[in-house]
Scaffold this motif. Structure first.
Motif, PDB file in Angstrom:
ATOM      1  N   UNK A  48       0.703  -1.225   0.127  1.00 57.26           N
ATOM      2  CA  UNK A  48       0.109  -0.115   0.115  1.00 57.26           C
ATOM      3  C   UNK A  48       0.857   1.333   0.061  1.00 57.26           C
ATOM      4  N   UNK A  49       0.531   2.323  -0.783  1.00 57.77           N
ATOM      5  CA  UNK A  49       1.379   3.446  -0.762  1.00 57.77           C
ATOM      6  C   UNK A  49       1.172   4.419   0.169  1.00 57.77           C
ATOM      7  N   UNK A  50       2.364   5.080   0.570  1.00 53.04           N
ATOM      8  CA  UNK A  50       1.999   5.956   1.672  1.00 53.04           C
ATOM      9  C   UNK A  50       1.839   7.300   1.072  1.00 53.04           C
ATOM     10  N   UNK A  51       0.732   7.879   1.251  1.00 50.02           N
ATOM     11  CA  UNK A  51       0.413   9.192   0.567  1.00 50.02           C
ATOM     12  C   UNK A  51       1.158  10.354   1.159  1.00 50.02           C
ATOM     13  N   UNK A  52       1.367   9.959   2.424  1.00 47.09           N
ATOM     14  CA  UNK A  52       2.084  11.062   3.147  1.00 47.09           C
ATOM     15  C   UNK A  52       3.174  11.270   2.665  1.00 47.09           C
ATOM     16  N   UNK A  53       3.848  10.187   2.703  1.00 48.43           N
ATOM     17  CA  UNK A  53       5.483  10.179   2.218  1.00 48.43           C
ATOM     18  C   UNK A  53       5.559  10.270   0.816  1.00 48.43           C
ATOM     19  N   UNK A  54       4.734  10.021  -0.059  1.00 45.86           N
ATOM     20  CA  UNK A  54       4.954  10.594  -1.512  1.00 45.86           C
ATOM     21  C   UNK A  54       4.677  12.232  -1.615  1.00 45.86           C
ATOM     22  N   UNK A  55       3.784  12.575  -1.022  1.00 44.73           N
ATOM     23  CA  UNK A  55       3.479  14.081  -0.781  1.00 44.73           C
ATOM     24  C   UNK A  55       4.839  14.728  -0.282  1.00 44.73           C
ATOM     25  N   UNK A  56       5.494  14.016   0.692  1.00 43.45           N
ATOM     26  CA  UNK A  56       6.555  14.775   1.284  1.00 43.45           C
ATOM     27  C   UNK A  56       7.846  14.853   0.189  1.00 43.45           C
ATOM     28  N   UNK A  57       7.983  13.476  -0.320  1.00 44.37           N
ATOM     29  CA  UNK A  57       9.093  13.360  -1.512  1.00 44.37           C
ATOM     30  C   UNK A  57       8.981  14.252  -2.435  1.00 44.37           C
ATOM     31  N   UNK A  58       7.458  14.504  -3.093  1.00 38.94           N
ATOM     32  CA  UNK A  58       7.367  15.521  -3.962  1.00 38.94           C
ATOM     33  C   UNK A  58       7.936  16.741  -3.548  1.00 38.94           C
ATOM     34  N   UNK A  59       7.155  17.360  -2.384  1.00 35.86           N
ATOM     35  CA  UNK A  59       7.571  18.603  -1.826  1.00 35.86           C
ATOM     36  C   UNK A  59       9.140  18.800  -1.714  1.00 35.86           C
ATOM     37  N   UNK A  60       9.767  17.556  -1.175  1.00 35.86           N
ATOM     38  CA  UNK A  60      11.373  17.615  -1.051  1.00 35.86           C
ATOM     39  C   UNK A  60      12.120  17.801  -2.399  1.00 35.86           C
ATOM     40  N   UNK A  61      11.443  17.198  -3.672  1.00 43.31           N
ATOM     41  CA  UNK A  61      12.167  17.357  -4.760  1.00 43.31           C
ATOM     42  C   UNK A  61      11.864  18.713  -5.346  1.00 43.31           C
ATOM     43  N   UNK A  62      10.787  19.504  -5.045  1.00 41.06           N
ATOM     44  CA  UNK A  62      10.264  20.916  -5.478  1.00 41.06           C
ATOM     45  C   UNK A  62      11.317  21.813  -4.721  1.00 41.06           C
ATOM     46  N   UNK A  63      11.490  21.538  -3.462  1.00 39.73           N
ATOM     47  CA  UNK A  63      12.630  22.422  -2.818  1.00 39.73           C
ATOM     48  C   UNK A  63      13.967  22.451  -3.220  1.00 39.73           C
ATOM     49  N   UNK A  64      14.403  21.093  -3.481  1.00 36.65           N
ATOM     50  CA  UNK A  64      15.678  20.948  -3.956  1.00 36.65           C
ATOM     51  C   UNK A  64      15.912  21.773  -5.358  1.00 36.65           C
ATOM     52  N   UNK A  65      14.822  21.595  -6.152  1.00 37.11           N
ATOM     53  CA  UNK A  65      14.870  22.443  -7.488  1.00 37.11           C
ATOM     54  C   UNK A  65      14.923  23.873  -7.039  1.00 37.11           C
ATOM     55  N   UNK A  66      14.054  24.312  -6.104  1.00 34.32           N
ATOM     56  CA  UNK A  66      14.404  25.606  -5.754  1.00 34.32           C
ATOM     57  C   UNK A  66      15.664  26.086  -5.437  1.00 34.32           C
ATOM     58  N   UNK A  67      15.954  24.998  -4.660  1.00 30.10           N
ATOM     59  CA  UNK A  67      17.617  25.446  -3.850  1.00 30.10           C
ATOM     60  C   UNK A  67      18.573  25.454  -5.174  1.00 30.10           C
ATOM     61  N   UNK A  68      18.405  24.701  -6.136  1.00 30.64           N
ATOM     62  CA  UNK A  68      19.562  24.780  -7.212  1.00 30.64           C
ATOM     63  C   UNK A  68      19.277  26.266  -7.928  1.00 30.64           C
ATOM     64  N   UNK A  69      17.900  26.595  -7.979  1.00 28.96           N
ATOM     65  CA  UNK A  69      17.768  27.852  -8.555  1.00 28.96           C
ATOM     66  C   UNK A  69      18.318  28.800  -7.878  1.00 28.96           C
ATOM     67  N   UNK A  70      18.324  28.991  -6.617  1.00 28.74           N
ATOM     68  CA  UNK A  70      18.867  30.019  -5.931  1.00 28.74           C
ATOM     69  C   UNK A  70      20.387  30.033  -5.670  1.00 28.74           C
ATOM     70  N   UNK A  71      21.081  28.692  -5.748  1.00 32.14           N
ATOM     71  CA  UNK A  71      22.403  28.407  -5.795  1.00 32.14           C
ATOM     72  C   UNK A  71      22.890  29.416  -7.062  1.00 32.14           C
ATOM     73  N   UNK A  72      22.263  29.056  -8.230  1.00 33.32           N
ATOM     74  CA  UNK A  72      22.808  29.587  -9.214  1.00 33.32           C
ATOM     75  C   UNK A  72      22.600  31.070  -9.341  1.00 33.32           C
ATOM     76  N   UNK A  73      21.660  31.523  -8.816  1.00 32.77           N
ATOM     77  CA  UNK A  73      21.216  32.860  -8.676  1.00 32.77           C
ATOM     78  C   UNK A  73      22.295  33.798  -7.668  1.00 32.77           C
ATOM     79  N   UNK A  74      22.514  33.185  -6.672  1.00 33.54           N
ATOM     80  CA  UNK A  74      23.422  33.694  -5.699  1.00 33.54           C
ATOM     81  C   UNK A  74      24.816  33.686  -6.127  1.00 33.54           C
ATOM     82  N   UNK A  75      25.216  32.525  -6.592  1.00 36.68           N
ATOM     83  CA  UNK A  75      26.516  32.521  -7.353  1.00 36.68           C
ATOM     84  C   UNK A  75      26.866  33.474  -8.389  1.00 36.68           C
ATOM     85  N   UNK A  76      26.029  34.032  -9.108  1.00 37.09           N
ATOM     86  CA  UNK A  76      25.936  34.963 -10.220  1.00 37.09           C
ATOM     87  C   UNK A  76      26.220  36.479  -9.508  1.00 37.09           C
TER      88      UNK A  76
END
Length: 272
Positions: free
Chosen positions: A1-29
């Motif tokens: 059985x899928x853990x809906x809460x876990x899947x939602x957290x994994x999706x949120x984590x992926x979004x946050x990490x993508x945001x972090x990559x964007x911030x990293x690039x912007x800050x480095x510039x």
């Protein structure tokens, strides 16, 4: 059985990490732009530095600026480490430098880094605008970094911690389910052998690919039966064993090893 809460957290984590990559690039510039501006005003426009010295590469980390005149920074470099209390007269930034060797051709830009060292040492001693503006730049970049990153790293750590807690609880439930099942088998084709340490009055150890167990009266020990049946180490008949006083911790350890072996086999099979 899928853990809906876990899947939602994994999706949120992926979004946050993508945001972090964007911030990293912007800050480095931003950081590169600010440092380049300081370098142009105080090094590029300096008439007393050679062209090689003016080609110095400047980078910033959490507590210092690094100056290098060689692409292999470990050969010749300077670290200007900023103490956060540097404005007090008794405490100044640390100026460290390292260079491996010198030669007449200045192959590793030894002479160039010496020029930068002298420039920084004089700037520190005289407290010139080059020095004070560099220290101000360190603080400015620190503030800019905190402003741009905000709480995103804390959010990432929090979500990762929640996922870890869920994984831990899932692992505990899975182990308890297997323990209740009373049997586990490592695929014969995996060629992986695990060991059961019994602790039954003596330190005895038996290799296995299949285990069966029954809880003894009192629930502190188990009677464990098993055999070793692995193609790579074929030795004729299956090697059976039985131990009647195996502690739960030892049995659980053997089950954990078997589960890891199964997971590794399944991963290798998928990637084959």
């Amino acid at each position: 059985m899928k853990n809906v809460v876990k899947e939602a957290l994994i999706s949120k984590l992926e979004d946050l990490k993508n945001q972090l990559v964007g911030i990293d690039n912007c800050y480095q510039s931003v950081e590169d732009e600010y440092i380049s501006e300081w370098k142009f005003r105080h090094i590029t426009m300096n008439n007393y530095l050679s062209d090689k010295a003016k080609a110095v590469i400047i980078t910033r980390n959490s507590d210092s600026f690094n100056f290098s005149c060689d692409e292999n920074a470990w050969r010749s470099n300077i670290t200007l480490r900023k103490n956060r209390y540097y404005k007090e007269d008794a405490i100044m930034p640390e100026l460290n430098w390292f260079s491996s060797s010198a030669d007449t051709d200045d192959k590793y830009n030894y002479l160039s880094i010496l020029q930068i060292l002298g420039f920084l040492a004089n700037a520190m001693q005289e407290k010139t605008s080059a020095y004070t503006s560099l220290m101000d730049l360190f603080d400015e970049l620190g503030n800019k970094r905190r402003e741009m990153y905000g709480d995103i790293k804390s959010d990432i750590y929090r979500v990762e911690a929640e996922i870890c807690n869920i994984n831990r609880d899932e692992a505990i439930r899975e182990k308890e389910a297997i323990l209740a099942k009373g049997t586990i088998t490592i695929p014969r084709e995996s060629n992986l052998i695990r060991s059961l340490t019994t602790g039954a009055g003596k330190w005895d150890s038996s290799r296995f690919t299949h285990l069966e167990w029954v809880e003894n009266k009192g629930g502190k020990t188990y009677t464990v039966k098993g055999y070793c049946d692995v193609a790579k180490w074929e030795r004729g008949p299956e090697q059976h064993f039985e131990h009647d006083r195996v502690k739960k911790a030892y049995l659980q350890s053997a089950i954990d090893d078997a589960m890891n072996a199964i997971a590794r086999y399944e991963e290798e099979t998928v990637n084959a």
